[in-house]
Design an enzyme around this catalytic site. Sequence first.
Site, short mmCIF file in Angstrom:
data_model
loop_
_atom_site.label_atom_id
_atom_site.label_comp_id
_atom_site.label_asym_id
_atom_site.label_seq_id
_atom_site.Cartn_x
_atom_site.Cartn_y
_atom_site.Cartn_z
N ASP A 318 48.68 87.88 168.87
CA ASP A 318 47.87 86.77 168.39
C ASP A 318 47.88 85.61 169.39
O ASP A 318 48.89 85.34 170.03
CB ASP A 318 48.42 86.30 167.04
CG ASP A 318 47.61 85.17 166.43
OD1 ASP A 318 46.43 85.39 166.13
OD2 ASP A 318 48.17 84.06 166.27
N GLU A 371 44.43 89.21 171.66
CA GLU A 371 43.40 88.34 171.08
C GLU A 371 43.31 87.13 172.01
O GLU A 371 44.16 86.24 171.96
CB GLU A 371 43.78 87.92 169.66
CG GLU A 371 42.66 87.14 168.98
CD GLU A 371 43.12 85.86 168.28
OE1 GLU A 371 42.29 85.23 167.62
OE2 GLU A 371 44.30 85.49 168.42
#
Length: 640
Positions: A318, A371
Amino acid sequence: MKNKNSEQNTHYTIGEQDIHYFHEGKHIYAYEFMGAHKACEEGIEGIRFTTWAPNAKSICVIGDFNYWQVEDKNYMEPITDAGLWSVFIPNAKNGDKYKFVVTNKDTSHYVYKSDPYAFFSELRPNTASIITTETQYTWSDDKWLEKRAKTNYYDNPMNVYELHLASWKTKNGKFLTYDELSETLPQYIKEMGYTHVEFMPLHEHPLDASWGYQPTGFYSVNSRHGDIIGLKRLVDKLHNNDIGVILDWVPGHFCKDQHGLIYFDGSPCYEYQEPTKAINKGWETHNFDLGRNEVKCFLISNAMYWINEFHIDGLRVDAVSNILYLNYDREDGQWIPNIYGGHENLEGIAFLKELNGVLKHTCKGVITIAEESSSWPDISTPVEKGGLGFDFKWNMGWMNDTLRYISLDPVYRKYHHNLITFSMVYHYSEKFILSISHDEVVHGKKSLINKMWGDLWNKYAGLRLYMSYMIGHPGKKLIFMGSEFVQFVEWREYEQLQWQVVDQYESHKQTLHFFKKLNDFYHNETALWQCDYDHHGFRWIDANNSQQSILSFIRSSKDNKQKLIFICNFTPVTYYDYHLGVPDAGSYKEVFNSDNLEFGGSGQVMATEIFSSPQSSHGFEQRIIIKIPPMATLVLKLIK
């Protein structure tokens, strides 16, 4: 340093080598001795507690075993000058709750802390750690793991279903347990034709509304759904249904709740010393000090923990931009340049390379996905070739451009044609995954169906068109839960998806059927996934027909024996006698049509074969003449 790929032992003692590698930042199995572990010392059974707190004056373990009283016998002893503390408590046992009372050596101020390495924790709002030594599980996924180790994901299908366990389904308004999910989720994923699930974070977090992205217990399984064994059973069941498991993982920052990692020993410990680097104002969290050896051990060992103990097949890392850039979400004057005067976080870059290097070396077949929304180069290039070493990167540019395009009135789409074609200009620069994730259907961004232009018919048609175009576009795929049966409201983490609409409305049932058929089509056609990252696998027929808002392109298999021709019509106009150049002479058959009646379309399908003629068009020597249905994707295949 112990090197193992099985579950942790019931007894494990701290050795000199462990201590050395831990402080050197090279221990990748720190969870085997840090935290609370069953031990037998001088013939006495108990629990050994170990933690890292370099600026602590003292640390006392309190819990159920001593009635939460600070006692001399339960004070930890320093075992290194660099901040490792440890104590053996004979009467502590599996299931006991506990905390650390950490006193700072400079201020003598004390704080009550959860164990950073705890395997289980109390359900929020309670915050105690729980001794968890009974974690053994008999796995039955050997065949899956053998297959995983041999799989090259670049030339295999990958169609990911992203979900949030707490809101996928509930039972009488309560969270489903991992065991209850095991009874329904694997079968649903298998029937729908997805190859992987991607779980939003499963580590412990205090705030439901953070969706798990502001964690406190990095090693603690989310207690909302049950225990460690339950989660292992769920993963095992998914593997036995030939479904891979990807986990969202958050190594960049952590929650600032006082019981967690923040100022763990009364001073910056897991976070950076410098406040401009430590404090993440946008998310109101603290950033990990990725240059500190013990912090690197904590995080890389955590990745290994989820992979080894839970057989996780991949990590979606993330907020990689927050790790790469010192000025991420900061104005001028709010950040300090690196030693070369740049905005790159050199420690973050080194950490990501080390993480990916370790996983490549020790975890055969496990993938990492970034990401990352910037234009940072070589994210999915191997470390040894100068890259960050990720296997894949989410294509945020494609997602933003195409969602903007699909929301436009078709009258104006011809003026923005580049939004739907530009992605192929840079596609081969990274190993991209086309992702329509949870972030796109929340916080006022509208549900996926409500991003589509027009009345209800056109919205449904637009969704089918868009999803079919996505399946044809090179790159692996990811879709967020609820989109497959057309949830009209935005995703709400506090309630289950609106499954009832599938039974109440034919249009929702038809769209769910469409997704299943589309997924099956994707899986069965090697041309759609075998050459995602090879120029050979894609060729434009016509990328420039902006006036009619029509795209046409070819997808090919490695051996060139399978070719699929995609024609995407982004207008509500039916085009008759459309001339299209094709690469081969012969007979062409419709193999997929998003306008099919069974999907809720107008039913303008090609019932018969179409024969090419030797007339040049679009740079090809052969041509076919077809009818293109409105707001639809048509896929043709050469059959003879």
